[in-house]
Design an enzyme around this catalytic site. Structure first.
Site, PDB file in Angstrom:
ATOM      1  N   GLY A  46       0.499  -1.108   0.096  1.00 59.63           N
ATOM      2  CA  GLY A  46       0.052   0.107  -0.115  1.00 59.63           C
ATOM      3  C   GLY A  46       0.788   1.081   0.002  1.00 59.63           C
ATOM      4  N   GLN A  51       3.289  10.029   1.427  1.00 60.09           N
ATOM      5  CA  GLN A  51       4.245   9.202   1.194  1.00 60.09           C
ATOM      6  C   GLN A  51       5.089   9.414  -0.032  1.00 60.09           C
ATOM      7  OE1 GLN A  51       2.462   5.168   2.254  1.00 60.09           O
ATOM      8  NE2 GLN A  51       4.418   4.963   3.121  1.00 60.09           N
ATOM      9  N   CYS A  89       6.357  -0.246   6.606  1.00 58.63           N
ATOM     10  CA  CYS A  89       5.868   1.011   6.189  1.00 58.63           C
ATOM     11  C   CYS A  89       6.871   1.359   5.081  1.00 58.63           C
ATOM     12  CB  CYS A  89       5.475   2.289   7.057  1.00 58.63           C
ATOM     13  SG  CYS A  89       5.018   3.536   6.293  1.00 58.63           S
ATOM     14  N   LEU A  90       6.652   1.844   4.156  1.00 56.40           N
ATOM     15  CA  LEU A  90       7.753   2.270   2.778  1.00 56.40           C
ATOM     16  C   LEU A  90       8.344   3.638   3.367  1.00 56.40           C
ATOM     17  CD1 LEU A  90       6.186   1.708  -0.329  1.00 56.40           C
ATOM     18  CD2 LEU A  90       7.765  -0.016   0.703  1.00 56.40           C
ATOM     19  N   HIS A 131      -4.079   1.234   7.652  1.00 55.95           N
ATOM     20  CA  HIS A 131      -2.668   1.719   7.766  1.00 55.95           C
ATOM     21  C   HIS A 131      -2.720   2.965   6.819  1.00 55.95           C
ATOM     22  CE1 HIS A 131       1.795   1.352   7.745  1.00 55.95           C
ATOM     23  NE2 HIS A 131       1.641   2.097   6.633  1.00 55.95           N
ATOM     24  N   GLU A 132      -3.110   2.758   5.422  1.00 52.72           N
ATOM     25  CA  GLU A 132      -3.055   3.693   4.560  1.00 52.72           C
ATOM     26  C   GLU A 132      -3.890   4.885   4.978  1.00 52.72           C
ATOM     27  OE1 GLU A 132      -0.392   3.384   2.477  1.00 52.72           O
ATOM     28  OE2 GLU A 132      -0.231   1.547   3.073  1.00 52.72           O
ATOM     29  N   HIS A 135      -2.476   7.411   7.008  1.00 52.55           N
ATOM     30  CA  HIS A 135      -1.385   8.409   6.451  1.00 52.55           C
ATOM     31  C   HIS A 135      -2.201   9.682   5.912  1.00 52.55           C
ATOM     32  CE1 HIS A 135       2.517   6.232   6.520  1.00 52.55           C
ATOM     33  NE2 HIS A 135       1.934   5.195   5.781  1.00 52.55           N
TER      34      HIS A 135
HETATM   35 ZN    ZN Z   1       2.753   3.245   6.002  1.00 56.97          ZN
END
Ligand code: ZN
Length: 171
Positions: A46, A51, A89-90, A131-132, A135
């Site tokens: 995701g 991000q 997480c990226l 999670h997304e 953000h």
């Molecule tokens: Zn993340």
């Protein structure tokens, strides 16, 4: 399509509340395509607008063996149950934590073509969506765990962040 730069925690606009997407057109479609490309490049499941430096309410996901979808201006309702599960997480590469999340939810949004989305998600898919969605409100997975674990993970992240930036991979 191009691979976008991934913003590392706590750089802007990761900790800010993102604003709604006002128009769904070619620009958003291009952004969504680039976000998918970026997510695959870094092997994530995701990726949210903030991000990649875009403070807009959009995220993409592709659950392994599951759907590939883009969510614009999402709303989450009907959160039920709770379960801990591992997340990465990226924006915090190499950090993994156990995060409590609802096991079932309903999500409503538009996709990148302006088509309405309305469905119930469970399990890992529900976890990715939460999670997304976080953000979009400037919240990261470390904000969802107890304060001692959070502190330890942030210290760990300090060293990793230095190295990731020095490697010039992203940031
Ligand atoms: Zn993340």
């Amino acid at each position: 399509m191009s691979v976008l730069n991934v913003v590392l925690y706590p750089d802007d606009p990761l900790t800010k509340v993102a604003s709604p997407v006002e128009k769904i057109g070619p620009k958003i479609q291009q952004l969504a395509a680039d976000m998918f490309e970026t997510m695959y490049e870094y092997e994530g499941v995701g990726l949210a607008g903030p991000q990649v430096g875009v403070a807009k309410r959009i995220f993409v996901l592709h659950e392994p063996d599951g759907p590939k979808m883009c969510f614009i201006n999402p709303e989450i309702t009907e959160l039920e149950g709770q379960e801990e599960g591992q997340e990465g997480c990226l924006s915090l590469p190499e950090i993994y934590v156990q995060v409590p999340r609802a096991t079932r939810l309903r999500v409503r949004a538009m996709d990148e073509h302006g088509k309405p989305i309305d469905f119930v998600a469970t399990g890992f898919l529900a976890r990715i969506i939460q999670h997304e969605f976080d953000h979009l409100n400037g919240t990261i997975m470390l904000d969802r765990i107890d304060v001692l674990s959070r502190h330890a993970k942030l210290q760990e992240w300090d060293d990793i962040r230095e190295r990731v930036i020095a490697d010039g991979v992203r940031g």
